[in-house]
Design an enzyme around this catalytic site. Structure first.
Site, PDB file in Angstrom:
ATOM      1  CE  LYS A 942      49.875  45.423  28.214  1.00 49.09           C
ATOM      2  NZ  LYS A 942      50.379  45.558  29.541  1.00 49.09           N
ATOM      3  CD  GLU A1017      43.810  61.166  32.028  1.00 45.85           C
ATOM      4  OE1 GLU A1017      44.525  61.773  32.851  1.00 45.85           O
ATOM      5  OE2 GLU A1017      42.786  61.663  31.532  1.00 45.85           O
ATOM      6  CB  CYS A1051      49.557  60.049  37.757  1.00 40.87           C
ATOM      7  SG  CYS A1051      47.823  60.109  38.212  1.00 40.87           S
ATOM      8  CD  GLU A1150      55.457  60.276  37.023  1.00 40.03           C
ATOM      9  OE1 GLU A1150      55.830  59.708  35.986  1.00 40.03           O
ATOM     10  OE2 GLU A1150      54.261  60.360  37.348  1.00 40.03           O
TER      11      GLU A1150
HETATM   12  N1  NAD Z   1      47.527  60.777  34.399  1.00 35.34           N
HETATM   13  C1  NAD Z   1      46.988  59.790  35.059  1.00 35.34           C
HETATM   14  O1  NAD Z   1      45.806  59.774  35.315  1.00 35.34           O
HETATM   15  C2  NAD Z   1      47.840  58.627  35.510  1.00 35.34           C
HETATM   16  C3  NAD Z   1      47.295  57.714  36.388  1.00 35.34           C
HETATM   17  C4  NAD Z   1      48.084  56.642  36.837  1.00 35.34           C
HETATM   18  C5  NAD Z   1      49.388  56.544  36.377  1.00 35.34           C
HETATM   19  N2  NAD Z   1      49.888  57.455  35.530  1.00 35.34           N
HETATM   20  C6  NAD Z   1      51.275  57.347  35.092  1.00 35.34           C
HETATM   21  O2  NAD Z   1      51.601  56.017  34.789  1.00 35.34           O
HETATM   22  C7  NAD Z   1      52.995  55.817  34.996  1.00 35.34           C
HETATM   23  C8  NAD Z   1      53.201  54.567  35.813  1.00 35.34           C
HETATM   24  O3  NAD Z   1      52.605  53.492  35.221  1.00 35.34           O
HETATM   25  P1  NAD Z   1      53.407  52.407  34.370  1.00 35.34           P
HETATM   26  O4  NAD Z   1      54.811  52.333  34.857  1.00 35.34           O
HETATM   27  O5  NAD Z   1      52.595  51.207  34.320  1.00 35.34           O
HETATM   28  O6  NAD Z   1      53.456  53.113  32.976  1.00 35.34           O
HETATM   29  P2  NAD Z   1      54.001  52.527  31.624  1.00 35.34           P
HETATM   30  O7  NAD Z   1      53.931  53.636  30.648  1.00 35.34           O
HETATM   31  O8  NAD Z   1      55.279  51.841  31.792  1.00 35.34           O
HETATM   32  O9  NAD Z   1      52.934  51.410  31.254  1.00 35.34           O
HETATM   33  C9  NAD Z   1      51.562  51.717  31.122  1.00 35.34           C
HETATM   34  C10 NAD Z   1      50.915  50.633  30.271  1.00 35.34           C
HETATM   35  O10 NAD Z   1      51.424  50.723  28.957  1.00 35.34           O
HETATM   36  C11 NAD Z   1      51.861  49.444  28.521  1.00 35.34           C
HETATM   37  N3  NAD Z   1      52.934  49.620  27.550  1.00 35.34           N
HETATM   38  C12 NAD Z   1      54.266  49.653  27.752  1.00 35.34           C
HETATM   39  N4  NAD Z   1      54.904  49.801  26.580  1.00 35.34           N
HETATM   40  C13 NAD Z   1      53.963  49.883  25.615  1.00 35.34           C
HETATM   41  C14 NAD Z   1      53.994  50.070  24.205  1.00 35.34           C
HETATM   42  N5  NAD Z   1      55.132  50.179  23.552  1.00 35.34           N
HETATM   43  N6  NAD Z   1      52.814  50.128  23.557  1.00 35.34           N
HETATM   44  C15 NAD Z   1      51.645  50.031  24.215  1.00 35.34           C
HETATM   45  N7  NAD Z   1      51.564  49.839  25.529  1.00 35.34           N
HETATM   46  C16 NAD Z   1      52.707  49.778  26.226  1.00 35.34           C
HETATM   47  C17 NAD Z   1      52.273  48.780  29.788  1.00 35.34           C
HETATM   48  O11 NAD Z   1      52.317  47.395  29.602  1.00 35.34           O
HETATM   49  C18 NAD Z   1      51.212  49.224  30.741  1.00 35.34           C
HETATM   50  O12 NAD Z   1      50.055  48.456  30.595  1.00 35.34           O
HETATM   51  C19 NAD Z   1      53.481  57.018  35.728  1.00 35.34           C
HETATM   52  O13 NAD Z   1      54.192  57.839  34.843  1.00 35.34           O
HETATM   53  C20 NAD Z   1      52.206  57.687  36.188  1.00 35.34           C
HETATM   54  O14 NAD Z   1      52.344  59.071  36.368  1.00 35.34           O
HETATM   55  C21 NAD Z   1      49.134  58.475  35.076  1.00 35.34           C
END
Ligand code: NAD
Length: 1259
Positions: A942, A1017, A1051, A1150
């Site tokens: 997803k 992550e 991230c 962040e």
């Molecule tokens: N640690 C790492 O390796 C890494 C890598 C890339 C991004 N990130 C982090 O990701 C974040 C940015 O990405 P984002 O805005 O897409 O993150 P997000 O948490 O908003 O969304 C991530 C994913 O989770 C899904 N999601 C949202 N609500 C959900 C729920 N209630 N249940 C299950 N899934 C749900 C989203 O649709 C999306 O696919 C930043 O905080 C960044 O630091 C971390």
């Protein structure tokens, strides 16, 4: 007639002449690439009304067949009544014949090639005295003579014989010229060899080599022809040969599609092509009609709606009642029309054909003259005949039109359309849909909502059949409003006035205003005191515009506007309607008021067309109904909207099957492109001959000593034909000019600004995606979509499915079934093969996918390309690990006793759920998909709703690489709708999540409820510590890369920089200067280093951080807002604040944007303490010349990743992940795969002795 045996323009000329010489034949249009002749026959008056009409035509057909047969052209007259099934069979048979001919040509070429090569080698021997004896032997006249004789009687026999037969018939052709050349040089060489005393040279090698090169040309031509006609065959292939006939209940049996009769009920399952034209009886689904209409967007269908044969059922099962099957379907009609269209050549080709016939004689005369002139030399002239200059282009043009939903009726139409300078649009049905639609609702009192009014109005209107009633009911249904129940016996209808009734006790009247007032009074409710039921509708057009206009005007605007602006066409509006509504529509679609002709009767429409033509204009008339038929027929090109089978479509030269005004532009553009090709081909052929003939005749022999041997002439001749064919085939690459959705029906319009982004213009189409489940593209259960908005200029460039729990269920089920299938049992070695194939495809599609990613989330194109390289590398790396995994199976463990043997197996977990973010849309997914597949799991992925396009592509691409269906499923949708049900699904064995810490917490809890492992992550706020001994310039670049790369949406971004005080000033100065030099522009430009941030919400969030930092007292060093030169799109300048304090938001939270927080420190301890003082623990970096210090700091950092002397590198071989609120678990490297494996111990008791814990009774 279908005619075989024609080889060149000369044959075309002689067949035309033969046919036209026959009595009653008025004209014959013979087409070489399609091998057809369209014969126009004059039927004598006395036969015209008699019953013998058909017999008369049959008789003529027989005579024509006989005449052609006598001249060695096999032919067959087609069934005039257009049995389309038989047309389809003919197309298929022709295609098969062409394949066979190509095979024959290749066989002959192989033999001729060998003989020619032997002669060529022999030739070489003359130049190389020291050559081996065998070569010299090959060069001897005797061997050459034998080769030539073999070439003439073997592969060349058919060609030479055909040439001589044609000459005997008085219709010499290309083969005559080649045959004459080959036999002449063979004959002269024989005489030279037999009578050495004459002192003539032998030319034995020439016939073999000449035939060799001519046959190469022929084989290539056959191939090109096969390709040019394959579109028609592909269209034909759209009609399924089998149908599922419902026998009793829901049982069905497969029967041939042709056996289906009108009225039969058929089951059409997801993925099936609809076998007949008919009506949906039950079920609902989405149908992909692109093959028919060129419209990319699938259309929802439910009971009562029409479906067409050849379209694809995307998802649900439906039952269809057959109305027209086989021959009578619209698709079969199209097939017949396209085939007929391809037989109509452009007038320009007729000129070329007539020249070609005479050309052959001229060439033979010239050859003879040359022979006499150079008296001792053999024939040297092999001209290029003006063959196929137009038909191939016409063939390709009409076929590619058909693929885009444009039915073009022939070369003549194409030629006429290419000159179009004036387009007349009929109003109703063309610029307006001709059907009323609801534009807006204005409640009379504030207590009533527009929805209430619509729902009540729909309740009474549902019972009537007035067109306005349909509009009201469909608007209510489209909004999904809950339906009220009409009280039994309350309905009252007054023709021409309106309809009234009571819905759940509420009086409702809909109709002409005064009538509604009266009704409400008589129902005992004044409109003011009981407004709940009132909805007024205006029949007619009191404000001067009909109700249909508004709904579609916006949609049509784009297209007409483009016509006028882009193509410089003169656009007029013609209407039978009154002046006011016509002007209103014109104003809405951008046609000037002086170009409007209102109140024109059908006859007047045709007159206006004539008038314009008299002024020298080339007029295209666009209409849709019977009232336009006259004008359509009169116009230089008649263009009919939609349908394709009614009166308008019958007289029109072009039918727009997609029913989109923008297709007018497509048609003009396509015809211009086709005609340009014809001109290029003609120019080329004439030019080639003008230069080639004198050269071949030896014009340069006396002065420059240059003459063309027959072989070289033959090669040049072949080259020329190949150029003509190849140039025509290039037409297939011409894309449609418009973006289909720009004028799609209003219900498909989105409220966002329509696509016009630079990238979208490159892609030239809206990207419409479905979910990828079980190896198929599947519509979401909700039927809803989410708009894909490009951050580059906020344009809507496509849509992705809005998935929900039902889609998750389907995907998890598919993955579970696939896991139980062979995939769960494959060896690592087998999986490695698929992983490598995926890597290869990713490399192959790198550019395309990188563009898509840039379009989707704004990443600079070079960064997107890097990501693609990394993604491919990651698959290769895990392919390697998968292979190595096989060797690790059954690895022994020393358990310290001989009695037991313990071994370890590492097995897949089962179905794994992968949820990923948008900042590296594909790469973050690949970091999980590759190890999960390598381990043998099946997957439901997803991706983020903000950037899902490349992940959807990954699903299809993996399937293409050989991954079994259901192993990788990709569903899209909002987090709470699709992500949440996935993370809490009980059939999921593990959840791997990358995203924000907030969402991570929710996902981890959902997985924990099922006691499933979850790797996290999450976000970060990483620190970069720069000591005073560092090279400031280098440190500044790493600091920028650490926070501005990916527009800071990374991230692991080192968004907190700690600089030792002594160098702080120098650092700030250089940072400001360098940051201001960063190239911010359209991310598609290769030199772009900072693109837009992903969307408006992210943009606003980042700007808020900047404002807060200012308010909290940090110093803005550089940036701080939108770059002045980019007023559009979500661009933010690289921003840096100095003197940021630990309590500032900017230091703690962040940002996920290009905003750097800089602070200074005095000592190493202070720096480490400050760096570690964070809720996050993903990464950290240190820059110093002192290695010892770097290692000390690295050890002290509370993070999962530490970089020394740099920031940000990530390698798929090294573990990746964080601690504290940055998550837990590791991705990448061996750790990444281990987290997708279940470690199983297998312990065997291997002692021969009994265990004896329970001693046996001695009794
Ligand atoms: N640690 C790492 O390796 C890494 C890598 C890339 C991004 N990130 C982090 O990701 C974040 C940015 O990405 P984002 O805005 O897409 O993150 P997000 O948490 O908003 O969304 C991530 C994913 O989770 C899904 N999601 C949202 N609500 C959900 C729920 N209630 N249940 C299950 N899934 C749900 C989203 O649709 C999306 O696919 C930043 O905080 C960044 O630091 C971390």
């Amino acid at each position: 007639m279908d005619i075989s045996g024609m080889r060149c323009g000369g044959c075309v000329r002689s067949v035309t002449r033969l046919l036209e010489q026959q009595p009653h034949v008025r004209q014959a249009v013979v087409n070489l690439p399609t091998e057809t002749a369209l014969v126009y026959v004059i039927i004598p008056k006395e036969q015209q009304h008699s019953k013998d009409h058909d017999a008369f035509l049959e008789q003529i057909g027989q005579r024509l067949t006989q005449v052609l047969l006598e001249h060695n052209f096999a032919c067959k007259v087609r069934d005039r009544h257009g049995s389309t099934a038989s047309a389809a069979r003919v197309v298929k048979a022709k295609q098969q014949e062409r394949v066979k001919r190509l095979e024959d040509a290749l066989k002959r070429l192989a033999v001729a090639g060998m003989l020619a090569s032997a002669c060529f080698l022999g030739h070489l021997a003359h130049l190389w005295p020291g050559a081996p004896r065998l070569l010299h032997l090959l060069g001897s006249p005797r061997v050459h003579g034998t080769m030539s004789a073999l070439a003439l009687i073997g592969p060349g026999r058919k060609l030479v014989l055909d040439g001589f037969q044609a000459l005997c018939r008085g219709a010499p052709n290309m083969n005559t010229l080649v045959g004459l050349g080959a036999t002449a040089s063979f004959g002269i060489s024989c005489i030279a060899a037999a009578l050495p005393g004459l002192g003539w040279r032998t030319f034995f090698e020439e016939p073999a080599m000449l035939l060799g090169v001519v046959l190469v040309g022929r084989a290539l031509e056959e191939r090109a022809q096969l390709q040019a006609s394959s579109d028609l065959a592909a269209l034909q292939g759209l009609l399924p040969s089998r149908a599922r006939l419902i026998l009793a209940g829901s049982d069905w049996q497969e029967v041939p599609a042709e056996a289906v009769s009108p009225g039969d009920l058929l089951a059409v399952l997801p993925g099936d092509r609809v076998p007949v034209d008919g009506c949906v009886i039950s079920g609902c689904t989405t149908i992909d009609e692109s093959a028919l209409t060129g419209e990319a967007m699938p259309v929802g269908k439910s009971a009562g709606e029409q479906v067409t044969a050849g379209t694809v059922n995307c998802d649900g099962s439906i039952v269809v009642r057959s109305e027209r099957a086989g021959d009578a379907t619209v698709m079969a009609d199209i097939l017949r029309l396209v085939d007929a269209a391809q037989s109509r050549t452009a007038p320009m080709q007729r000129l070329a054909d007539s020249v070609a016939g005479r050309f052959t004689y001229a060439m033979m005369g010239l050859s003879a003259a040359t022979f006499l002139f150079w008296s001792a030399v053999g024939t040297r002239i092999f001209p290029q005949v003006l063959k196929g200059v137009a038909p191939t282009a016409v063939l390709v043009g009409t076929s590619s039109g058909a693929r885009r939903g444009l039915l073009i009726r022939g070369g003549d139409v194409l030629e006429a359309a290419s000159h179009t300078d004036t387009v007349i649009f009929d109003k109703t049905g063309t610029l307006t849909r001709g059907k009323p639609a609801i534009r807006s609702i204005t409640p009379a009192t504030p207590e009533l909502s527009a929805e209430d009014i619509l729902a009540y109005a729909a309740c009474v209107e549902r019972q009537t059949s007035h067109p306005v009633a349909h509009a009201i009911v469909s608007a209510s249904d489209a909004q999904g409003l809950s339906s009220h129940t009409l009280d039994a016996g309350s309905l009252y209808q007054e023709p021409g006035q309106g309809v009234s009734g009571t819905c759940n006790g509420v009086p409702v009247a809909v109709g002409v205003e005064a009538w509604v007032q009266r009704q409400m009074n008589s129902l005992g409710a004044s409109t003011s005191s009981r407004p709940a039921g009132e909805a007024s509708r205006r029949r007619g057009s009191s404000n001067g515009a009909d109700s249909s206009q508004a709904a579609t005007s916006q949609a049509r605007y784009a297209a007409t506007h483009t016509c006028t602006q882009k193509r410089g066409l003169h656009v007029l509006l013609l209407s039978g309607d009154r002046e006011a509504p016509a002007q209103a529509v014109a104003a809405a679609v951008g046609i000037p008021s002086d170009a409007v002709h209102a109140g024109v009767k059908p006859a007047g429409k045709a007159q206006l067309v004539q008038q314009l033509q008299k002024q020298g204009r080339c007029v295209a008339m666009v209409g849709d109904g019977i009232n336009d038929a006259g004008a359509l027929a009169e116009a230089t090109v008649g263009i009919a909207m939609g349908g394709g089978v009614d009166a308008a479509a019958e007289v029109a030269g072009i039918v727009l099957l997609g029913d989109r005004v923008s297709q007018v532009l497509d048609a003009v553009q396509l015809s211009q492109a086709t005609f340009a090709k014809i001109k290029q081909n003609l120019g080329w052929a004439f030019g080639y001959n003008i230069i080639g003939i004198p050269l071949a005749a030896g014009a340069l022999l006396p002065s420059a000593g240059i003459a063309l041997t027959p072989t070289v002439s033959g090669a040049l001749m072949g080259l020329s034909s190949i150029f003509v064919m190849g140039n025509s085939l290039l037409l297939q690459l011409e894309g449609p000019s418009h973006m289909p959705a720009a004028d799609s029906p209003p219900d498909k319009q989105r409220s966002h600004k329509q696509a016009k982004s630079p990238v979208c213009e490159t892609l030239m189409r809206m990207i419409v995606k479905l979910q990828f489940i079980n190896g198929h593209w599947v519509s979401p259960a909700s039927g809803n979509a989410l708009a894909v908005v490009s951050p580059i200029d906020d344009a809507v460039v496509g849509e992705i499915p809005a998935g929900n729990a039902a889609d998750v269920e389907a995907a998890v089920q598919a993955a579970a079934v696939a896991y139980k299938g062979p995939w769960g049992q494959t060896s690592g070695k087998d999986r490695a093969v698929v992983l490598k194939a995926i890597a290869d495809l990713l490399k192959k599609k790198k550019t395309e996918l990188a563009k898509l990613e840039t379009l989707d989330m704004g990443k600079p194109i070079q960064e997107a390309e890097w990501d693609l390289d990394d993604a491919a590398g990651c698959f290769e790396y895990y392919a390697d690990l998968a292979e190595r995994l096989d060797k690790k199976q059954w690895s022994p463990v020393d358990v310290g006793t001989e009695d037991f043997k313990t071994e370890i197996r590492q097995e897949p977990l089962g179905v794994v759920a992968l949820i990923t973010p948008w900042n590296y849309p594909l790469l973050m997914a690949v970091w999980k998909v590759a190890p999960a597949l390598a381990a043998g799991n099946t997957i439901v992925l997803k991706p983020s709703e903000m950037a899902s396009l490349t992940c959807l592509e990954l699903g299809a691409l993996a399937r293409e690489a050989g991954l079994p269906a259901g192993v990788l499923n990709v569903i899209t949708g909002l987090g709470p709708d699709a992500g949440a049900p996935l993370s809490e699904h009980p059939a999921v064995a593990k959840v791997a999540f990358t995203g924000s810490s907030v969402t991570g917490r929710r996902v981890a809890m959902a997985a924990a409820k099922n006691l499933r492992p979850a790797t996290m992550e999450l976000g970060g706020k990483s620190a970069l510590v720069i000591f005073e001994d560092a090279d400031v310039a280098k440190a500044v670049e790493w600091a920028m890369f650490g926070c501005f790369w990916g527009a800071g949406q990374v991230c692991s971004a080192t968004s907190r920089v700690l600089v030792q005080s002594s160098i702080a000033e120098a650092f700030h100065e250089q940072l400001k200067q360098r940051a201001e030099e960063i190239k911010i522009c359209d991310p598609n430009e290769p030199e772009c280093r900072l693109g837009p941030v992903v969307n408006q919400a992210q943009y606003d969030k980042i700007l808020k951080f900047i404002e807060d930092a200012k308010t909290e007292g940090a110093d803005l060093l550089t940036g701080g807002g939108r770059p002045e030169h980019l007023p559009q799109g979500r661009f933010i300048k690289p921003t840096a604040f100095t003197r940021v304090k630990r309590e500032h938001r900017l230091w703690r939270e962040e940002v996920f944007g290009p905003v750097l927080a800089v602070a200074s420190f005095e000592t190493e301890e202070e720096a480490v303490a400050l760096a570690n003082e964070s809720e996050f623990g993903l990464a950290a970096a240190v820059i110093s010349e002192d290695e010892e210090r770097c290692r000390r700091v690295a050890k002290a950092m509370e993070a999962g990743i530490v970089w020394i002397g740099c920031s940000q590198p990530a390698f798929c071989q090294a573990p990746w992940g964080g601690m504290k609120n940055s998550g837990h678990g590791r991705e990448l490297g061996e750790y990444g795969m281990a987290s997708f494996l279940n470690v199983k111990q297998v312990t065997t008791y291997q002692s021969k002795a009994r265990w004896d814990w329970y001693p046996e009774s001695k009794l």
